[in-house]
Scaffold this motif. Sequence first.
Motif, short mmCIF file in Angstrom:
data_model
loop_
_atom_site.label_atom_id
_atom_site.label_comp_id
_atom_site.label_asym_id
_atom_site.label_seq_id
_atom_site.Cartn_x
_atom_site.Cartn_y
_atom_site.Cartn_z
N ARG A 1 0.84 -1.21 0.00
CA ARG A 1 0.00 0.00 0.00
C ARG A 1 0.86 1.25 0.00
NH1 ARG A 1 -1.81 2.83 4.42
NH2 ARG A 1 -1.24 1.10 5.83
N TRP A 2 1.90 1.25 0.81
CA TRP A 2 2.79 2.41 0.85
C TRP A 2 3.60 2.55 -0.43
CZ3 TRP A 2 4.37 0.33 6.24
CH2 TRP A 2 3.45 0.75 7.19
N LEU A 3 3.84 1.44 -1.13
CA LEU A 3 4.61 1.50 -2.37
C LEU A 3 3.91 2.35 -3.42
CD1 LEU A 3 7.17 0.50 -3.80
CD2 LEU A 3 5.86 -1.47 -4.61
N GLY A 4 2.57 2.36 -3.39
CA GLY A 4 1.85 3.22 -4.32
C GLY A 4 2.07 4.69 -4.04
N GLN A 5 2.41 5.03 -2.79
CA GLN A 5 2.66 6.43 -2.42
C GLN A 5 4.13 6.80 -2.52
OE1 GLN A 5 1.12 6.65 1.55
NE2 GLN A 5 -0.94 5.94 0.98
N GLN A 6 5.00 5.81 -2.29
CA GLN A 6 6.45 6.05 -2.30
C GLN A 6 7.11 5.03 -3.23
OE1 GLN A 6 7.76 8.59 -0.58
NE2 GLN A 6 5.90 9.13 0.55
N PRO A 7 6.90 5.13 -4.53
CA PRO A 7 7.40 4.08 -5.43
C PRO A 7 8.91 4.00 -5.54
CG PRO A 7 6.51 5.93 -6.67
CD PRO A 7 6.18 6.19 -5.23
N SER A 8 9.62 5.06 -5.21
CA SER A 8 11.08 5.05 -5.36
C SER A 8 11.80 5.01 -4.02
CB SER A 8 11.53 6.30 -6.14
OG SER A 8 11.14 7.48 -5.45
#
Length: 437
Positions: A312-319
């Motif tokens: 879920r957090w990867l969608g907000q912080q992809p890099s």
Amino acid sequence: MKPIHSVVVLLLAVVLGVVAAQWLGTESLRQYGEVIYRAGGNDYRSTVPQVALMALVALLVLWLLWSLVASPFRAWGRYRRKQGRARLIEGLQAHEYGHWQRAEKLLGTAAEDDEVTAVAYTTAVRSAEARGDQAAVDQYLQRLSTSDATAYALMQAERLLRQERPVDAINALDAPGIQPLPPRGLWLRTEALARADRAHEAYGQLGALRKQKVLPDDAVSELEVRLAAQSLLEAGDVNALAAQWEATPKALRSDPDVVSAYALRAVALDWDEPALLNLEQALDTRWDESLVTLYGQMPVEKLATRQANLQRWLGQQPSSPALLLALGRIAARQGEHVQAEDYLHRAIAAGAGPDAWEALGEVFTARGEPALAAQCYGNALRQQRGEERVALVRTTAPLATVVPERATVEEQSLMSEPAPVLDHPVDRDAFGNPRLP
């Protein structure tokens, strides 16, 4: 202006004296009473105001005589104080310039003046310490202890803290004769309590430190965070940890250091669910790479839940390198080595550094490829030393295969099988193309 003032005062005194003389000469003063003094068969009569004035004049004459007699002694005292101040200034300057022995000599002489004894002996102690003369240090400290107990306690506490003896420093500062402590004493006691693993007591002194303006506001804020985190780490059981967490100001409950301390102590006390919950709430409130790293490293279960939150957090912080590294570690713990490899390569490309290379080496070890694992560990060491990493090469195939540089280009899986090697040579033409049968 002083001469003019003196003239004005003198004229006023003369005028008052003339007026008083005329007033004392009148017969109307007898209404205030008479004083009769009998000596040698003679009676001396005078009014009460006249006797009072004569007594005042006599006292004034005696004071003038005493001033004349004492003036040489006062002049000598002023001269000695002036010389003492001069030696103190020269001694302080010599200490700042590094002339240790000269500073000690001058400061030892200046200490004869009681008003500057503490300052002189304190600086003399520092000069003796600078040149490594422990005997002189002890001598000056002994003199300081008899002249100024507060300065002696502060000096002792500072020296004991440098020697990593915080308990002795606390005892020195808790002496009854030096209470209440000056601002510097409060700061030293706070530091001593923190080093003695009594951070909860040190935290209680922050209000006094703020009030006394001992440290800048930024330094006090940093100290508050450090003490709050340490207080959580010192909790003896789950109840103490919960109570300390409730006592922590709400503004600090989202601070990365404080949240990390709570999570680590909760896990150490087998209180896993609150540890993960507070980490998740902190990351939802304020993103922090160190908290994500800790979230991925926590030695607790609930891997699926943690993986879902990380996705879920990867969608907000992809890099985010820490987020990709955490995903790789969770996938590896679940046995999803191909997915873990992909996340770890992306983490390396994002700048996760040696930790990602080490995690990738663990994945290869689990997959039974020790050669690639060793190369990953080698890259981790190279990055720690500031050296360039090297390309990964598979050596298990009949012909060595250079693994594509996935740390920069994420196009194909590192775990893909190498190109097949034919058992018989291929007939090729002059341009290298295979001949058709």
